[in-house]
Design a protein around this motif. Sequence first.
Motif, PDB file in Angstrom:
ATOM      1  N   ILE A   1      30.811  56.283  32.467  1.00 32.28           N
ATOM      2  CA  ILE A   1      31.779  56.108  31.389  1.00 32.28           C
ATOM      3  C   ILE A   1      31.560  57.186  30.347  1.00 32.28           C
ATOM      4  CG2 ILE A   1      32.593  54.581  29.546  1.00 32.28           C
ATOM      5  CD1 ILE A   1      30.803  53.139  32.571  1.00 32.28           C
ATOM      6  N   PHE A   2      32.607  57.954  30.053  1.00 33.15           N
ATOM      7  CA  PHE A   2      32.524  59.049  29.086  1.00 33.15           C
ATOM      8  C   PHE A   2      33.315  58.692  27.833  1.00 33.15           C
ATOM      9  CE2 PHE A   2      31.231  61.103  32.909  1.00 33.15           C
ATOM     10  CZ  PHE A   2      30.417  62.165  32.517  1.00 33.15           C
ATOM     11  N   VAL A   3      32.732  59.012  26.676  1.00 28.40           N
ATOM     12  CA  VAL A   3      33.368  58.710  25.393  1.00 28.40           C
ATOM     13  C   VAL A   3      33.257  59.942  24.495  1.00 28.40           C
ATOM     14  CG1 VAL A   3      33.377  57.254  23.344  1.00 28.40           C
ATOM     15  CG2 VAL A   3      32.785  56.266  25.569  1.00 28.40           C
ATOM     16  N   LEU A   4      34.410  60.401  23.998  1.00 32.95           N
ATOM     17  CA  LEU A   4      34.445  61.510  23.054  1.00 32.95           C
ATOM     18  C   LEU A   4      34.679  60.973  21.648  1.00 32.95           C
ATOM     19  CD1 LEU A   4      36.522  64.031  25.110  1.00 32.95           C
ATOM     20  CD2 LEU A   4      34.467  64.677  23.864  1.00 32.95           C
ATOM     21  N   SER A   5      33.966  61.519  20.673  1.00 34.96           N
ATOM     22  CA  SER A   5      34.114  61.061  19.290  1.00 34.96           C
ATOM     23  C   SER A   5      34.288  62.247  18.355  1.00 34.96           C
ATOM     24  CB  SER A   5      32.874  60.260  18.858  1.00 34.96           C
ATOM     25  OG  SER A   5      32.915  59.978  17.473  1.00 34.96           O
ATOM     26  N   GLN A   6      35.404  62.247  17.600  1.00 30.98           N
ATOM     27  CA  GLN A   6      35.584  63.270  16.574  1.00 30.98           C
ATOM     28  C   GLN A   6      34.850  62.895  15.293  1.00 30.98           C
ATOM     29  OE1 GLN A   6      39.518  64.666  15.789  1.00 30.98           O
ATOM     30  NE2 GLN A   6      39.998  65.061  17.926  1.00 30.98           N
ATOM     31  N   LYS A   7      34.409  61.654  15.180  1.00 26.86           N
ATOM     32  CA  LYS A   7      33.695  61.229  13.987  1.00 26.86           C
ATOM     33  C   LYS A   7      32.356  61.936  13.866  1.00 26.86           C
ATOM     34  CE  LYS A   7      31.971  57.134  11.571  1.00 26.86           C
ATOM     35  NZ  LYS A   7      31.833  55.661  11.612  1.00 26.86           N
ATOM     36  N   ASP A   8      31.621  61.995  14.965  1.00 24.91           N
ATOM     37  CA  ASP A   8      30.311  62.667  14.936  1.00 24.91           C
ATOM     38  C   ASP A   8      30.264  63.871  15.872  1.00 24.91           C
ATOM     39  OD1 ASP A   8      30.348  61.368  17.347  1.00 24.91           O
ATOM     40  OD2 ASP A   8      28.616  60.094  16.958  1.00 24.91           O
ATOM     41  N   PHE A   9      31.423  64.284  16.416  1.00 21.18           N
ATOM     42  CA  PHE A   9      31.534  65.476  17.266  1.00 21.18           C
ATOM     43  C   PHE A   9      30.580  65.421  18.453  1.00 21.18           C
ATOM     44  CE2 PHE A   9      32.338  67.021  12.818  1.00 21.18           C
ATOM     45  CZ  PHE A   9      33.718  67.038  12.934  1.00 21.18           C
ATOM     46  N   THR A  10      30.684  64.347  19.217  1.00 23.43           N
ATOM     47  CA  THR A  10      29.802  64.185  20.377  1.00 23.43           C
ATOM     48  C   THR A  10      30.587  63.762  21.607  1.00 23.43           C
ATOM     49  OG1 THR A  10      29.350  61.854  19.864  1.00 23.43           O
ATOM     50  CG2 THR A  10      27.811  63.511  18.985  1.00 23.43           C
ATOM     51  N   LEU A  11      29.982  64.065  22.752  1.00 23.02           N
ATOM     52  CA  LEU A  11      30.403  63.524  24.031  1.00 23.02           C
ATOM     53  C   LEU A  11      29.244  62.676  24.546  1.00 23.02           C
ATOM     54  CD1 LEU A  11      32.153  63.313  26.616  1.00 23.02           C
ATOM     55  CD2 LEU A  11      31.039  65.423  27.401  1.00 23.02           C
ATOM     56  N   LYS A  12      29.508  61.419  24.831  1.00 23.13           N
ATOM     57  CA  LYS A  12      28.479  60.514  25.347  1.00 23.13           C
ATOM     58  C   LYS A  12      28.893  60.018  26.723  1.00 23.13           C
ATOM     59  CE  LYS A  12      27.619  58.789  20.651  1.00 23.13           C
ATOM     60  NZ  LYS A  12      27.630  57.598  19.769  1.00 23.13           N
ATOM     61  N   TYR A  13      27.892  59.740  27.563  1.00 21.31           N
ATOM     62  CA  TYR A  13      28.237  59.053  28.796  1.00 21.31           C
ATOM     63  C   TYR A  13      27.234  57.941  29.057  1.00 21.31           C
ATOM     64  CZ  TYR A  13      24.833  61.683  31.724  1.00 21.31           C
ATOM     65  OH  TYR A  13      23.701  62.215  32.277  1.00 21.31           O
ATOM     66  N   PHE A  14      27.748  56.881  29.681  1.00 22.63           N
ATOM     67  CA  PHE A  14      26.992  55.660  29.914  1.00 22.63           C
ATOM     68  C   PHE A  14      26.980  55.360  31.410  1.00 22.63           C
ATOM     69  CE2 PHE A  14      28.868  55.611  25.753  1.00 22.63           C
ATOM     70  CZ  PHE A  14      27.915  55.041  24.911  1.00 22.63           C
ATOM     71  N   THR A  15      25.898  54.765  31.883  1.00 22.93           N
ATOM     72  CA  THR A  15      25.782  54.458  33.311  1.00 22.93           C
ATOM     73  C   THR A  15      26.543  53.198  33.688  1.00 22.93           C
ATOM     74  OG1 THR A  15      23.705  53.274  32.888  1.00 22.93           O
ATOM     75  CG2 THR A  15      23.552  55.612  33.505  1.00 22.93           C
ATOM     76  N   LYS A  16      26.731  52.259  32.728  1.00 25.77           N
ATOM     77  CA  LYS A  16      27.448  51.012  32.997  1.00 25.77           C
ATOM     78  C   LYS A  16      28.379  50.699  31.836  1.00 25.77           C
ATOM     79  CE  LYS A  16      23.627  49.058  35.699  1.00 25.77           C
ATOM     80  NZ  LYS A  16      22.669  47.916  35.806  1.00 25.77           N
ATOM     81  N   GLU A  17      29.400  49.892  32.124  1.00 27.01           N
ATOM     82  CA  GLU A  17      30.371  49.547  31.099  1.00 27.01           C
ATOM     83  C   GLU A  17      29.746  48.782  29.941  1.00 27.01           C
ATOM     84  OE1 GLU A  17      33.753  47.553  32.642  1.00 27.01           O
ATOM     85  OE2 GLU A  17      34.370  49.220  33.940  1.00 27.01           O
TER      86      GLU A  17
END
Length: 396
Positions: free
Chosen positions: A146-162
Amino acid sequence: MASQSRNNKILLDLVRQPGNNQCADCAAPEPDWASYTLGMFVCLNCSGMHRNLSAVSKVKSIRLDYWEDSLVQVFMQERGNSVAKAFFEKCVPAFYYRPQQHDCIVLKEQWIRAKYERREFTGENNLFESTLWKKGRDNKQFLKRIFVLSQKDFTLKYFTKEDSKVAKAVISMKDLNAHFQPQKIGHPHGLQISYLEDERTRNLFVYHENGQVIVSFFNAIRATRLAYLLKKHPTLQHVDLIPQLTNHCLKEGYMEKTGPTQREPFKKRWFTLCSVNRKLLYCKSPLDATDLGAVFIGSQDHGYSVSESSGRCTRSGRWHCGIAMETPSRQFVFMCEQEQERREWMEAFRKVIAQPMTPEDYATEVRRRGGALPADEAVQRAQKRPLIRCLVTAGS
């Protein structure tokens, strides 16, 4: 009765007019097809994609097909590429990547679908959050992440499970780059994401079965990168920052390399040349998660040059088309399998060496040498170089 020769001549005259003389979707020169329902001229490749949108676009050859008088009148009096683009691209976000003639199919197809089928460009955009297939770091298996982009903190995060509360990785927008690599990844929607991790380049290889999702993800990265750069450089305009959002590598492929003394055996490595950060990265294979090392390539004004090398004084491997790169600290020797590959690599190296260095480049060079740039010299160099780098890419 419509006169086919007369109408074809009218269309050929229209397609030579400014605005119509390039494909409305990929800017390819001299388009010879047209969508008579949308009222614009497109190239042969894009016309094939329009055929898949039969509910909104119908195409004909302007040279070979029969045109009724009423269809030609639409082009003559009402439409054309400029009018169509003003309507269908009215609110394209600044970050959105507009595909060019030689870009991969998924980029062009989703650009066309976004414009005419989904009519997305109304000025609204949302950050991306979705599940992609990602290659494992230490194996070839692709797993859902699961990939999540955030303009609040300018990051790309990914998670192994929902339901994961802690991200597997939190990636800053500072040094992040993304570009499509369908051949390398082995999937038509393959996307490579690169960033710095402990001074090494880390690569993520992802794809999605749905072309819309992966292109939306790509453009969401560009949106977040733009927001980051606007905050970092508040005095600059969109036009200055757009070229820095995402970039193609200048050249990739296998070469052989030897060690610093040039007495070590040559080893086959996968090399990637990035003109934006002036680095030549090398890995064991194209899909390695982390590079083995990097060579900084400065400008010709600071002692960097490249030339052919016979490799006779080294323990040459199977390949004998040599390249010698001179730097202020050492000479690097590489071997290519074919003469054509040597010419292509040398041309790419010379493009980077010919580029003037930016203040960031000077800092990188000094950092890799393990020194510190004197304050007065840093200021002097910064004043002589523009903040925004002049990019040399392979069609970005």
